[in-house]
Motif scaffolding. Structure first.
Motif, PDB file in Angstrom:
ATOM      1  N   ALA B  71       0.825  -1.205   0.000  1.00 38.55           N
ATOM      2  CA  ALA B  71       0.000   0.000   0.000  1.00 38.55           C
ATOM      3  C   ALA B  71       0.862   1.258   0.000  1.00 38.55           C
ATOM      4  N   ASP B  72       2.028   1.186   0.625  1.00 35.84           N
ATOM      5  CA  ASP B  72       2.934   2.336   0.590  1.00 35.84           C
ATOM      6  C   ASP B  72       3.421   2.637  -0.821  1.00 35.84           C
ATOM      7  N   ARG B  73       3.667   1.558  -1.576  1.00 38.49           N
ATOM      8  CA  ARG B  73       4.327   1.750  -2.864  1.00 38.49           C
ATOM      9  C   ARG B  73       3.368   1.861  -4.052  1.00 38.49           C
ATOM     10  N   CYS B  74       2.134   1.379  -3.866  1.00 39.73           N
ATOM     11  CA  CYS B  74       1.226   1.280  -5.022  1.00 39.73           C
ATOM     12  C   CYS B  74      -0.054   2.073  -4.791  1.00 39.73           C
ATOM     13  N   GLU B  75      -0.460   2.763  -5.824  1.00 45.13           N
ATOM     14  CA  GLU B  75      -1.753   3.438  -5.778  1.00 45.13           C
ATOM     15  C   GLU B  75      -2.876   2.474  -6.177  1.00 45.13           C
ATOM     16  N   VAL B  76      -2.517   1.539  -7.027  1.00 40.87           N
ATOM     17  CA  VAL B  76      -3.483   0.564  -7.539  1.00 40.87           C
ATOM     18  C   VAL B  76      -2.902  -0.841  -7.370  1.00 40.87           C
ATOM     19  N   VAL B  77      -3.721  -1.780  -6.934  1.00 42.13           N
ATOM     20  CA  VAL B  77      -3.266  -3.163  -6.780  1.00 42.13           C
ATOM     21  C   VAL B  77      -4.212  -4.111  -7.515  1.00 42.13           C
ATOM     22  N   PHE B  78      -3.627  -4.933  -8.352  1.00 36.35           N
ATOM     23  CA  PHE B  78      -4.373  -6.024  -8.990  1.00 36.35           C
ATOM     24  C   PHE B  78      -4.153  -7.297  -8.193  1.00 36.35           C
ATOM     25  N   LEU B  79      -5.222  -8.038  -7.955  1.00 32.65           N
ATOM     26  CA  LEU B  79      -5.114  -9.306  -7.230  1.00 32.65           C
ATOM     27  C   LEU B  79      -5.379 -10.451  -8.208  1.00 32.65           C
ATOM     28  N   GLY B  80      -4.380 -11.276  -8.408  1.00 30.29           N
ATOM     29  CA  GLY B  80      -4.516 -12.384  -9.358  1.00 30.29           C
ATOM     30  C   GLY B  80      -4.352 -13.728  -8.672  1.00 30.29           C
ATOM     31  N   LEU B  81      -5.056 -13.903  -7.601  1.00 28.61           N
ATOM     32  CA  LEU B  81      -4.884 -15.073  -6.732  1.00 28.61           C
ATOM     33  C   LEU B  81      -6.000 -16.097  -6.933  1.00 28.61           C
ATOM     34  N   PRO B  82      -5.798 -17.311  -6.465  1.00 32.50           N
ATOM     35  CA  PRO B  82      -6.894 -18.291  -6.471  1.00 32.50           C
ATOM     36  C   PRO B  82      -8.102 -17.755  -5.682  1.00 32.50           C
ATOM     37  N   ASN B  83      -9.277 -18.260  -6.013  1.00 32.54           N
ATOM     38  CA  ASN B  83     -10.488 -17.826  -5.319  1.00 32.54           C
ATOM     39  C   ASN B  83     -10.347 -18.000  -3.811  1.00 32.54           C
TER      40      ASN B  83
END
Lengths: 352, 352, 352, 352
Positions: B71-83
């Motif tokens: 969260a410190d480094r990114c304004e936007v985060v994509f989550l590409g994880l298993p359900n």
């Protein structure tokens, strides 16, 4: 060479994929001898010029088509020609005493007007055509046994009809809800060079074609109507799949009795196909792969019920070039000759 | 390096096919900088150990997942994880001010009981989940613009919903007749080694799976019900096709008004998607190939009417890994950020 | 529309796979505007009749070939015609001030007798042909910069020459031991319908062809001889692989100095290609996959040494339609125009 | 059921692709009865749980491996286990009077140190191992006839050795120039789930692997040295091809006598294989396709001479799972039992 007990058979039109399958099956068949291959465009060529891999076992030259000569040499003739040619040859061959198995559409239709409308060919062989039997043994075995002229079904039709037949025959579904979403490998398109069937075009891709307008629709409807006991329509959509061989038909229909469960239907299917050694109804929860059927004359059928929607979903898989074409013709021949139905026909796929 | 005007983005879970697509698209996107790739199982590895072909352009090491640091480094985060994993991370990230785009099923459902029933995971993030928007821009563009949490749709759902939406929204069909026969390349099954997805198993064959029981069914039904204005069910059947990428959905439904012809429906579809640059409604008689869409964020739609049966047949083709996954997430990002919707997204396939 | 700063370019012969790739790359190129597509057989048709997937972005009609009109409208002309036609057009276009990039074999040969012997076409354009430069930027960048007529290399040649060039230039191998075993997807055979390129024929199989007799042999030998500083022969064998795109050349040669190890050679390769952004020499023990290159203008090279046999084995992978054809032509254009070499050319494959 | 004249055979390790092929071939073989399938990991399962398509004909349960019980029930045992297990079982089975055909690498090596170096397994069965014969009938038919323990060759080795044998046996080539560039479908990698063999990874692509380091190299060299009459090395490079089945070996070597032409070599090859019904030497200018061999126990060989370079190029094509594995084992069995060599083995491919 030339076992006198073997029946002499010929093929007119063996340059395509159905033809080369037929040559292979007849070569391996214990009761027949393939003595003639005819075709106008490749007349004079060795058959192994067309298919080099076969040269060590099949040493036949493609001959000009001369119906008198063919009838002299062959007791049985397979016709593997484009639509619209067989109906000009079969009457002569039948008259001269041959049994004829036609792989084209010419002898599949009871109503020749339907044929002429879809295939753009006038017919002048009504008397002979009236004696033809639709060559799907699982439905018309008794009539095939008595006939000298068989109109072998189309590949899509075989997969579709074997999948849907028990439902219609037993009156289990609402007929007008029947939808057949069919998928075929590209060998169904034949060996003629056409751009859309190039590997570079057809690999890694998928498309529907002839939507609401495919020529197998009236053929499927004719048999469905016969099974249902009244005229009915089906929705039939073919798709081109990036593989060489195999057809899968996924069939949807609404059940009349929403209380029927999967187990009931599997029981009904097994009973329906009890005497049909080439149809394999799969156990609960197993769905067929086309690859299981490839290289064989089998049809694998899986059945599912969606209790939420009251629909039955049937999946039917065949090898389009064997059970959908050449193998089915040989199966019909076995029946016509009073031989064991399984004779000379492969029953185990070369998986994977 | 590090343009101060570029938005800093991260990906948690980039080892799969959706992940590598996303890495590629974000690398080429003019307004973002990919600064973080996180994943527990491959933490410490160079990303190019997973995908050697990418090493000359993407020089990132996979890091351990530390939400504070991210969260410190990114304004936007994509989550590409298993359900089932995103719902444990998204609340923290949102709370710390990130925008979150989740590619799993976790934030696709309005009704979390439905989610829990199908995905076997209890939910403890109801407040946050209530703020999530279903990331299908063609249907929910305005809500996506306002949201900080996007549940990106499944690949089958995207193809199916874009194909059926105009029919339901305009009330043109009898809802309970809707049948979706869907076909997907095997990359949809992910990069985990599983026997049935081996080339030796899955090539040259075709099968249906999860018949009457696929997890994308409730997701499709949720949006269909929203469009129709009342609860409805659909019949959804997925098939595995011997190709890497691409989905084709063939959709059948009975028209309420049998007077509608193909041209009417094409006009309606064109109007419906007028402001949707990634949807291409095809002209009369042209049906989509999946290959046209592969490598792009496009959805190609073909429409046919069968006047004999009063059914409409819609064919919808996408790249399952781009419009069906990573590209759609980037499209949502563009909308969330107020950028041009087309930004950084490919619009022309590398045919053939 | 029509940015005055953009260079106007045209294509004669864009109906094939190289053509459609070129159309795509030029459409995405920031410094050019595609204003003309010419072709006799499809003149009058919309380009999207040939490639429907492209219709939303490319709105051009194929025009008759009129060299005067073309030269008036275009500063640069790409020729994508069958062998033997470009040499009748290029002189006129050059004379009228166009820059010409020919994708056929016509301008690849320094010795026109060699061309005429292999391509069965007499030449009457010796003066112009003498000004042509072989369009492989990694070897002839400086000469390409100065030329107005480029003979773009064949696809097999590009993969083979980029793989072997450092070995020959540095005198590291015994020249007469060089063997190139090359493998290509079927799109290299073009979009004309031919039986052996049908999916039903070419899928699930593998064969060598034109053994000891392929027309790319003299082209490869010309450049190899130039690099080696003396005439040399190579053994070149092409194979047809059941895939759409990609070429892999596996190159064998005996090392002059058996003390050289893999690391030495990788260092030499990296140095040789230091200024060539499209060549990626892979680290120790990593061998290229064609799929990494597909969709890009890259060439991936892997190097191995067999210390038992004193041989070097080099593997070189490209996309036959991009680096092997259309992309390379655009790369040459960038150099001719003094633009950045990478401009408008994809550098990251859409894996998988 | 249970024809007393049929020989009772068993398989230990039938869960893989070689196993299922063997099951199929033995089922169709007129002189054997398959009475036992053993395997530890799937013990207790029905064989049709592993391969549902086979359930209607093969009704066997996988049993625990108990060598005493096996020897009681079986006259012949096939071992289809991972490398390093057969050498712990074969001695017991041989001692109890069984004939043993091993499909792994365990009994392929005359020098067990070579085996141990490449396969990382110490050997304690030297006496038994010394009685094993390399199961390539075309080269060792007489010794196979006398032996009770056969080490069946690897798939690459079969294609390579059948291609090169006549050249070495007749002393026609400079041995150290021999290069074998081999290409295999992915079924050679087995049925274990591994990422790089997924369809999504392995389709539409091509790569070399184990360059200068493949375990089949010492096996090929052992037989080549035997044929040449002195120790020799070969360069062997395998490639993974996007297809299920088939191997093509392209073999390069420099001719000792540059006066030899293609016709001479074809004559020599035909003479060499005169008594080998499964080897088909192709006529002038015909090169083999792997598809011709798929589904059969055949090896198709094409021969070319490059008069410019004085090299011979031999192409050799087999089905990796039949002639390269299970079919070859059955061929060996036929010889061991004194039956006709062709018995129960397919000789005509299901083209296309």
């Amino acid at each position: 060479m030339g076992d006198p007990e073997q029946v002499k058979v010929g093929i007119i039109g063996a340059s395509g994929y159905g033809g080369v399958q037929l040559v292979r099956l007849l070569h391996d068949h214990p009761k027949v001898e393939l003595v003639y291959i005819g075709g106008d465009s490749s007349a004079g060529k060795s058959y192994s010029d067309l298919y080099p891999h076969i040269g060590h076992l099949v040493d036949l030259t493609v001959e000009k088509i001369d119906l008198d000569a063919i009838a002299d040499r062959c007791e049985v003739v397979f016709l593997g020609l484009p639509n619209g040619l067989a109906c000009d040859m079969a009457p002569t061959l039948i008259e001269k005493g041959c049994k004829v198995l036609d792989l084209s559409a010419d002898y599949r239709f009871e109503n020749l007007e339907t044929y002429s409308a879809w295939y753009k060919k006038e017919r002048h062989d009504r008397a002979i055509a009236a004696t033809a039997v639709y060559g799907l043994p699982e439905l018309y075995r008794d009539r095939i046994r008595e006939s000298d002229l068989i109109g072998c079904p189309g590949c899509y039709c075989t997969a579709s009809l074997l999948g849907i037949a028990p439902l219609l025959k037993q009156g289990l579904i609402v007929p007008e809800t029947a939808i057949i979403d069919a998928k075929s490998g590209t060998s169904g398109g034949g060996r003629q060079a056409r751009t859309h069937l190039l590997l570079a075009e057809a690999d890694n891709t998928l498309t529907a074609y002839s939507v609401a307008a495919h020529r197998h629709t009236p053929e499927i409807e004719q048999v469905c109507s016969d099974l249902a006991g009244h005229d009915m329509m089906v929705q039939f959509t073919p798709h081109l799949i990036p593989m060489v061989r195999g057809i899968l038909a996924t069939i949807y229909a609404t059940l009349r009795d929403p209380g029927l469960v999967r187990e009931d239907l599997i029981t009904i299917y097994n009973a329906f196909y009890r005497s049909s050694p080439f149809v394999r109804v799969l156990p609960n929860g197993i769905y067929p792969q086309t690859k299981w059927a490839v290289g064989t004359n089998l049809c694998y059928i899986g059945v599912e019920v969606d209790v939420r929607t009251d629909r039955v979903i049937v999946m039917s898989a065949i090898d389009n070039l064997i059970k959908g074409q050449s193998g089915q013709a040989v199966q019909c021949l076995n029946i016509m000759m009073g031989w064991e139905e399984l004779l000379g026909l492969p029953q185990l796929g070369f998986y994977p």
